[in-house]
Design an enzyme around this catalytic site. Structure first.
Site, mmCIF file in Angstrom:
data_model
loop_
_atom_site.group_PDB
_atom_site.id
_atom_site.type_symbol
_atom_site.label_atom_id
_atom_site.label_comp_id
_atom_site.label_asym_id
_atom_site.label_seq_id
_atom_site.Cartn_x
_atom_site.Cartn_y
_atom_site.Cartn_z
ATOM 1 N N GLU A 366 -23.498 62.330 36.211
ATOM 2 C CA GLU A 366 -23.014 61.633 35.011
ATOM 3 C C GLU A 366 -24.033 60.604 34.521
ATOM 4 O O GLU A 366 -23.680 59.490 34.130
ATOM 5 C CB GLU A 366 -21.638 61.007 35.247
ATOM 6 N N THR A 368 -28.412 59.940 35.361
ATOM 7 C CA THR A 368 -29.244 59.451 36.459
ATOM 8 C C THR A 368 -29.489 57.950 36.326
ATOM 9 O O THR A 368 -29.279 57.343 35.263
ATOM 10 C CB THR A 368 -30.605 60.163 36.460
#
Length: 385
Positions: A366, A368
């Site tokens: 979701e 980095t």
């Protein structure tokens, strides 16, 4: 950090007890066998965890997103696989339908999603996409009469291949905008639709009790009414979805970080070396103190982001900060807890072994850590320099 209201605290204690009494005794064996925890999911559905931020009209609990985050944190103190199953089902599966769906779509899908009878998934990431979602997107959806015809491939999709997976929101290119950029829309694809192929589950480093698979679409046809929200608004929709999801992942990460503190405190009181419990030694004390600081800071960060979100204030920067800080805390705490446990920390039978394996994805999934830094810099006005 503000004191939790009685309602929030009651929820937190309820989920804490469930994680301790129901999840903890069985999750180690399930994790070792890489089995999806269907019975745990069923019980969480009965508790209402899959409907925490959704109104009672659709079978939800009528709570809010912060209530979901509290539950995710408590679950992740014991196991992140269980926590991410709830997070993905709610944040990525149900919430887009709740936020952007028609009355008919909400009535069709939400009651089963909020009860846990059915899990939802969100098909966004593609094999060549990664962090560059628009640039890397190749999946297309072409309107043919009263049907969308979808072709393409998705990767790393959570909850997409369980026996109770019911619907997948698929981001696809549906045309070209006036400025020449891709028009991206979201289309709901029911599980089992002809042309949808669900790949074998991945062999993963961690999250071994969660379901993660690739998807392929080969002339997969769904009704035109399955368009979620307005045509061409898919990119804006998933940006909002991911902003909210980052707070949820931060809560999960905080739970894992706290679990490392919990397990280490128990262990250093029991393990003896050189005539004393190892917690007697300053090197261990300082390591655990640092772990507690990281956890506390991560919790403050996600609480603050959730507070701004619920107040209707801009929260993109705060969500990115929370996700970045909490992901780092989880990874650092898992490493330190493993070191405190020594050789036992390298054994999968000990929770810290699972925590260590599970933590790395929290710096990737979701968004980095690099993407979070990019978003923070952009919110500070540095993106246009």
């Amino acid at each position: 950090m503000p004191k939790l209201t009685d309602e929030y605290e009651e929820l937190r204690k309820t989920v804490e007890a469930f994680a301790r009494d129901v999840v903890a005794p069985v999750i180690g064996d399930l994790y070792e066998r890489e089995e999806f925890p269907y019975d745990i999911v069923r019980q969480m559905g009965a508790m209402g965890l899959f409907g925490l931020p959704i109104s009672e009209e659709y079978g939800g609990m009528g709570g809010d997103y912060f209530a979901l985050c509290l539950a995710l944190e408590e679950l992740a103190r014991v196991d992140s696989s269980v926590s991410i199953t709830v997070e993905a089902a709610v944040s990525l599966g149900a919430m887009p339908i709740y936020r952007f769906g028609t009355a008919e779509q909400r009535a069709e899908w939400l009651p089963r999603l909020t009860s846990g009878e059915m899990l939802g998934a969100f098909g966004l990431t593609e094999p060549g996409g990664g962090s560059d979602v628009p640039g890397g997107m190749r999946t297309t959806a072409v309107l043919d009469g009263d049907e969308w015809v979808i072709n393409g491939t998705k990767a790393f999709i959570t909850n997409s291949g369980t026996d109770i997976t019911g619907v997948i929101g698929v981001a696809a290119i549906t045309g070209e905008r006036a400025d020449g950029k891709k028009e991206i829309s979201t289309i709901l694809v029911p599980a089992g639709t002809p042309g949808l192929t669900v790949a074998r589950k991945y062999s993963k480093v961690g999250w071994n009790c969660s379901d993660t698979r690739g998807l392929s679409f080969d002339d997969c046809r769904v009704p035109a009414r399955n368009l979620l929200g307005e045509r061409g608004r898919g990119y804006a929709q998933f940006l909002q979805t991911l902003d909210e999801g980052r707070i949820a992942i931060a809560a999960l990460s905080t739970g894992l970080a706290q679990g490392c503190v919990d397990e280490s405190l128990r262990y250093v009181r029991e393990r003896r070396a050189f005539g004393h419990p190892i917690g007697h030694y300053q090197a261990i004390q300082f390591k655990i103190a640092d772990m507690e600081v990281r956890t506390h800071t991560a919790r403050l960060a996600y609480h603050h982001a959730a507070e701004k979100m619920l107040a209707g204030e801009p929260f993109k920067k705060e969500a990115a900060i929370a996700k970045l800080v909490a992901g780092d805390a989880a990874m650092d705490n898992a490493r330190d807890a493993t070191q405190i446990f020594g050789g036992y920390g390298f054994m999968n039978e000990y929770p810290v072994g699972r925590f260590y394996r599970d933590a790395k994805i929290l710096e990737i999934g979701e968004g980095t850590s690099e993407v979070q830094r990019m978003l923070i810099a952009r919110e500070l006005g540095l993106g246009d320099l």
